[in-house]
Design a protein around this motif. Structure first.
Motif, PDB file in Angstrom:
ATOM      1  N   PRO A  96       0.820  -1.217   0.000  1.00 63.87           N
ATOM      2  CA  PRO A  96       0.000   0.000   0.000  1.00 63.87           C
ATOM      3  C   PRO A  96       0.852   1.265   0.000  1.00 63.87           C
ATOM      4  O   PRO A  96       1.953   1.313   0.547  1.00 63.87           O
ATOM      5  CB  PRO A  96      -0.811  -0.130   1.294  1.00 63.87           C
ATOM      6  CG  PRO A  96      -0.749  -1.577   1.670  1.00 63.87           C
ATOM      7  CD  PRO A  96       0.570  -2.071   1.172  1.00 63.87           C
TER       8      PRO A  96
ATOM      9  N   LYS B 211     -13.178  -0.758  -2.941  1.00 64.39           N
ATOM     10  CA  LYS B 211     -12.002  -1.249  -3.667  1.00 64.39           C
ATOM     11  C   LYS B 211     -12.032  -0.777  -5.121  1.00 64.39           C
ATOM     12  O   LYS B 211     -11.021  -0.323  -5.663  1.00 64.39           O
ATOM     13  CB  LYS B 211     -11.943  -2.774  -3.614  1.00 64.39           C
ATOM     14  CG  LYS B 211     -10.729  -3.367  -4.334  1.00 64.39           C
ATOM     15  CD  LYS B 211     -10.738  -4.869  -4.299  1.00 64.39           C
ATOM     16  CE  LYS B 211      -9.517  -5.431  -5.041  1.00 64.39           C
ATOM     17  NZ  LYS B 211      -9.435  -4.961  -6.443  1.00 64.39           N
TER      18      LYS B 211
ATOM     19  N   ASP C 219      -2.657  -0.707  -4.119  1.00 61.69           N
ATOM     20  CA  ASP C 219      -3.489  -0.361  -2.967  1.00 61.69           C
ATOM     21  C   ASP C 219      -3.074   1.000  -2.426  1.00 61.69           C
ATOM     22  O   ASP C 219      -1.895   1.344  -2.407  1.00 61.69           O
ATOM     23  CB  ASP C 219      -3.358  -1.432  -1.881  1.00 61.69           C
ATOM     24  CG  ASP C 219      -4.402  -1.258  -0.787  1.00 61.69           C
ATOM     25  OD1 ASP C 219      -5.383  -0.528  -1.035  1.00 61.69           O
ATOM     26  OD2 ASP C 219      -4.236  -1.835   0.300  1.00 61.69           O
TER      27      ASP C 219
END
Length: 482
Positions: free
Chosen positions: A34, A251, A268
């Protein structure tokens, strides 16, 4: 010995393969790890990596190059050529003409310099081959060096138009950049809103699960009927699909956000921060009068109007003013192919200098001509653009007042909703205590929890509305109010 070597080879191969697999996995994890972004970092990343902005920057570069080099229409034309020509039939008269020209040149030179002319030197040149010729007599040699320069007053307008078009391109790029920034900010805050919604739903799901678990214990202890336990379980199960759907939606929204930022698919993103702002007091009339000229749409249309006026002027200049054409040619022709080609006495110049001042087409001045029809079309386009400019001013004034009103109303709503959230939180905590003490029903607790969740989401939505209206107002007037 050979068996041991084979075993070592397979062990080494296996270790190398494992190392390769681990390396690939590590690279994939690094790619998918991420990335934490604040709203300012997201905007900065988008400006550097957005493909839309990069494409717009290329368009601007093209217009900049066109503006910087628009003067090249004033460059002269130049040509250089050499020609070998073979006549199908030998022309004795043509050859004699060239040789006589050369002889006359020598004669004038010698007379002017008081030299004795020996005709015997030139007489062989005048001898023919009794009408017969060799292959070389069919050939002639000539060169050409030419310069030409054309000028009309319309060229000056075309140079000015290129500069104005580049300035319009700059406005367009700045507008694209501003739109990208406001869209990224809105989407960032929208993701925060969706994330908060998901957190509330997850918290509600956990509460439902806790109540179901407690209901099972109470049912086994004979404290509540089986129906109450089943209802608690149904409530929990009904909340699960909504949570899964919210997770999937979040998402997908993050994937879209990463795409707009210019990140690879599947990256992400962790959002850092919240919907934070300071309230501002705005005077719509003052803002409009002071900053309306900074509106990108108005600036762009003004440049378009300026370009149309220049186009009309250029058409009129092209039709009603003469064009100047200057050309000069140096055309050396070899007289005697048997002598030195580069000897100045063996060539004569067939070139010329011409200066022409002429109208391109007198019929273009007629009202029914295509040029005049084009000018009329451009004048009507100019009228449309001026009407569009008036409409833009009216729309901008209306939008500024509407956004200013939205900010005032949204501020009042936020303050009311903050009080409502505080009261809903107190009511939920009191209901929860009563439910745990057995003095309140489960449905009352659910209603209290739902009211609290609605109050929290309502507050988040209203904050999003406020920051969106503020961003739209800043974009409309091309200013910073925060």
């Amino acid at each position: 010995m050979e068996g041991k070597m084979r075993t070592r080879f397979w062990i080494a191969s296996a270790l190398m393969l494992c190392s390769f697999v681990l390396t690939a996995e590590d690279a994939d994890k690094a790619k998918k790890s991420p990335i934490s972004l604040t709203v300012e970092e997201a905007v900065e990343y988008a400006i550097k990596n957005s493909k839309t902005l990069k494409s717009s920057a290329i368009d601007l570069k093209i217009k900049e190059r066109a503006s910087n080099n628009a003067w090249n229409v004033l460059l002269p034309g130049a040509s250089l050529s050499g020609t070998f020509t073979r006549a199908n039939e030998y022309s004795y008269a043509s050859e004699m003409s060239g040789k006589i020209n050369k002889m006359m040149g020598y004669t004038l030179y010698n007379v002017e310099n008081n030299k004795i002319l020996k005709d015997s030197v030139y007489m062989p040149m005048m001898m023919s081959k009794n009408g017969y010729s060799s292959e070389k007599d069919h050939w002639s040699i000539a060169g050409n060096l030419g310069f030409s320069w054309n000028f009309s007053a319309a060229m000056i307008e075309s140079i000015r138009m290129a500069k104005v078009q580049y300035e319009a391109g700059e406005i367009s790029w700045e507008q694209t950049k501003a739109n990208t920034e406001v869209n990224i900010r809105k989407m960032f805050y929208g993701l925060l809103l969706a994330q908060e919604n998901l957190n509330i739903q997850k918290e509600s799901l956990e509460n439902a699960k806790s109540r179901w678990t407690q209901s099972e214990i109470n049912y086994k202890n004979g404290m509540i009927p089986r129906l109450s336990m089943l209802n608690a379980k149904v409530t929990y199960e009904n909340k699960r699909p909504a949570v899964l759907s919210a997770e999937q939606s979040l998402k997908q929204s993050k994937d879209t956000f990463a795409f707009l930022l210019g990140m690879p698919y599947g990256q992400d993103i962790e959002l850092v921060g919240g919907i934070e702002f300071s309230y501002i007091d705005v005077d719509a009339d003052e803002l409009y009068n002071k900053y309306v000229e900074q509106n990108y749409e108005i600036q762009s249309l003004k440049k378009n109007i300026q370009t149309l006026k220049m186009g009309i002027n250029a058409t009129n200049l092209s039709v009603f003013t003469p064009a100047l054409a200057v050309s000069w040619n140096l055309t050396p022709v070899v007289i005697d192919k048997d002598s030195n080609w580069f000897d100045k006495d063996n060539t004569f110049d067939n070139g010329s200098l011409s200066i022409t001042l002429a109208f391109k087409n007198l019929f273009d001045m007629l009202p029914c001509s295509s040029s005049m029809q084009k000018a009329k079309d451009m004048k009507q386009q100019l009228e449309q653009a001026e009407l569009g400019l008036e409409q833009l001013y009216q729309n901008a004034e209306n939008e500024v007042h509407k956004l200013a009103d939205t900010l005032v109303v949204s501020k009042e709503n936020i303050e009311a909703m903050e009080r409502n959230v505080s009261m809903a939180q107190d009511a939920y905590e009191a209901t929860l205590k009563a439910y745990n003490a057995g003095t309140q029903e489960r449905l009352e607790l659910q209603d209290s929890e739902q009211q609290l969740n609605q109050a929290k989401l309502g507050l988040m939505n209203e904050k999003f509305n406020y920051i969106s209206a503020l961003l739209d107002l800043e974009t409309k007037l091309n200013i910073k109010l925060r």
